[in-house]
Design a protein around this motif. Sequence first.
Motif, PDB file in Angstrom:
ATOM      1  N   GLY A 247      11.360  -2.810 -16.275  1.00 16.77           N
ATOM      2  CA  GLY A 247      10.612  -3.966 -15.240  1.00 16.77           C
ATOM      3  C   GLY A 247      11.236  -3.958 -13.937  1.00 16.77           C
ATOM      4  N   MET A 248      11.552  -2.964 -13.226  1.00 16.33           N
ATOM      5  CA  MET A 248      12.141  -2.880 -11.750  1.00 16.33           C
ATOM      6  C   MET A 248      11.084  -2.231 -10.956  1.00 16.33           C
ATOM      7  SD  MET A 248      14.629  -2.940  -9.965  1.00 16.33           S
ATOM      8  CE  MET A 248      16.166  -3.517 -11.268  1.00 16.33           C
ATOM      9  N   ARG A 249      10.978  -3.081  -9.875  1.00 21.25           N
ATOM     10  CA  ARG A 249      10.097  -2.746  -9.013  1.00 21.25           C
ATOM     11  C   ARG A 249      10.474  -1.638  -8.106  1.00 21.25           C
ATOM     12  NH1 ARG A 249       8.346  -6.676  -3.810  1.00 21.25           N
ATOM     13  NH2 ARG A 249       6.558  -5.686  -3.214  1.00 21.25           N
ATOM     14  N   VAL A 250       9.553  -0.614  -7.976  1.00 20.47           N
ATOM     15  CA  VAL A 250       9.574   0.575  -6.972  1.00 20.47           C
ATOM     16  C   VAL A 250       8.422   0.505  -6.030  1.00 20.47           C
ATOM     17  CG1 VAL A 250       9.606   3.000  -7.102  1.00 20.47           C
ATOM     18  CG2 VAL A 250      10.413   1.720  -9.340  1.00 20.47           C
ATOM     19  N   GLU A 251       8.797   0.701  -4.748  1.00 17.17           N
ATOM     20  CA  GLU A 251       7.919   0.592  -3.639  1.00 17.17           C
ATOM     21  C   GLU A 251       7.923   2.007  -3.052  1.00 17.17           C
ATOM     22  OE1 GLU A 251       7.823  -2.922  -1.247  1.00 17.17           O
ATOM     23  OE2 GLU A 251      10.017  -3.117  -2.330  1.00 17.17           O
ATOM     24  N   SER A 252       6.754   2.291  -2.416  1.00 18.14           N
ATOM     25  CA  SER A 252       6.694   3.191  -1.320  1.00 18.14           C
ATOM     26  C   SER A 252       6.514   2.739   0.238  1.00 18.14           C
ATOM     27  CB  SER A 252       5.750   4.291  -1.737  1.00 18.14           C
ATOM     28  OG  SER A 252       4.392   3.775  -1.347  1.00 18.14           O
ATOM     29  N   GLU A 253       7.122   3.603   0.964  1.00 17.31           N
ATOM     30  CA  GLU A 253       7.074   2.958   2.118  1.00 17.31           C
ATOM     31  C   GLU A 253       6.477   4.001   3.140  1.00 17.31           C
ATOM     32  OE1 GLU A 253      10.670   1.958   4.057  1.00 17.31           O
ATOM     33  OE2 GLU A 253      10.552  -0.171   3.143  1.00 17.31           O
ATOM     34  N   PRO A 254       5.329   4.010   3.746  1.00 20.88           N
ATOM     35  CA  PRO A 254       4.840   5.077   4.650  1.00 20.88           C
ATOM     36  C   PRO A 254       5.614   5.370   5.911  1.00 20.88           C
ATOM     37  CG  PRO A 254       3.637   3.012   5.439  1.00 20.88           C
ATOM     38  CD  PRO A 254       4.657   2.745   4.061  1.00 20.88           C
TER      39      PRO A 254
ATOM     40  N   GLY B  68       0.154  11.204   2.557  1.00 21.03           N
ATOM     41  CA  GLY B  68       1.076  11.355   3.922  1.00 21.03           C
ATOM     42  C   GLY B  68       2.439  11.450   3.532  1.00 21.03           C
ATOM     43  N   ARG B  69       3.416  11.055   4.489  1.00 20.34           N
ATOM     44  CA  ARG B  69       4.886  11.007   4.391  1.00 20.34           C
ATOM     45  C   ARG B  69       5.159   9.624   3.732  1.00 20.34           C
ATOM     46  NH1 ARG B  69       4.134  12.906   9.602  1.00 20.34           N
ATOM     47  NH2 ARG B  69       5.123  11.334  10.528  1.00 20.34           N
ATOM     48  N   HIS B  70       6.091   9.604   2.748  1.00 20.66           N
ATOM     49  CA  HIS B  70       6.634   8.332   2.337  1.00 20.66           C
ATOM     50  C   HIS B  70       8.069   8.287   1.886  1.00 20.66           C
ATOM     51  CE1 HIS B  70       2.697   6.629   1.427  1.00 20.66           C
ATOM     52  NE2 HIS B  70       2.216   7.818   1.255  1.00 20.66           N
ATOM     53  N   ALA B  71       8.578   7.146   1.851  1.00 25.91           N
ATOM     54  CA  ALA B  71      10.123   6.944   1.260  1.00 25.91           C
ATOM     55  C   ALA B  71       9.687   6.292   0.004  1.00 25.91           C
ATOM     56  CB  ALA B  71      10.990   6.277   2.129  1.00 25.91           C
TER      57      ALA B  71
END
Length: 215
Positions: free
Chosen positions: A96-103, A131-134
């Motif tokens: 249940g942990m939120r995981v995000e990507s940042e462009p 594209g490129r992500h974190a």
Amino acid sequence: VRAGGEPLASASLWARLVTAGRDSASASTEADEHGAYEISLPGPGRYDLMVHGANELASSTSVVVPEVSDFAFDVVLPIGRISGRVTDDGGQGIAGMRVESEPEQHEGEVHGGGDALTDDEGRYELTVIAGRHAVLAGGPRSRGFAMDAYGRGVSLGDADLFVEARVEGLVVNENQHLRGIDLVLVKGGILEGVVRGGSGSMAEIWSERNGRIDT
């Protein structure tokens, strides 16, 4: 609106007129089940067009709209996927942990990110714009998202807050699936104190870690 070659049904679209020195006019709409949309704009100009679709897929692109009565613009989103596992420092999966990507690209191209919740083994899969992500998890974003081993929601207080973990510099090509992008979270602590100053004074407190500043 198409993503990965398929219509992005019921996508939300928001167009904001880019102006200098004042609030920008905007308009919004929603695509139908075939991805078709129509949006009434306040006039010609350069717009930031934001799209939000299923799987928390979000994107932004710049569109120059000429002074015409009708203007056709198809939103084509090249997508890829990122997956991995979120664990604590003992190797236990965090559910249940939120995981995000940042462009990490903004040079006029279509860019955007996504987010997802981990499953009961801590596994996640993100749908992202190519594209490129974190990729990141933990930190303030984790508050209120964790679940216990029985699937019950856990309210995360300050003492239970996980320190943010991230992986940067990921390059996702169209239709590519990057696997094994794992994140290890550790519990953080609390730093408390008192800021004293004159009447009406203001203070800003920040922390820096690995060149990143949080206020």
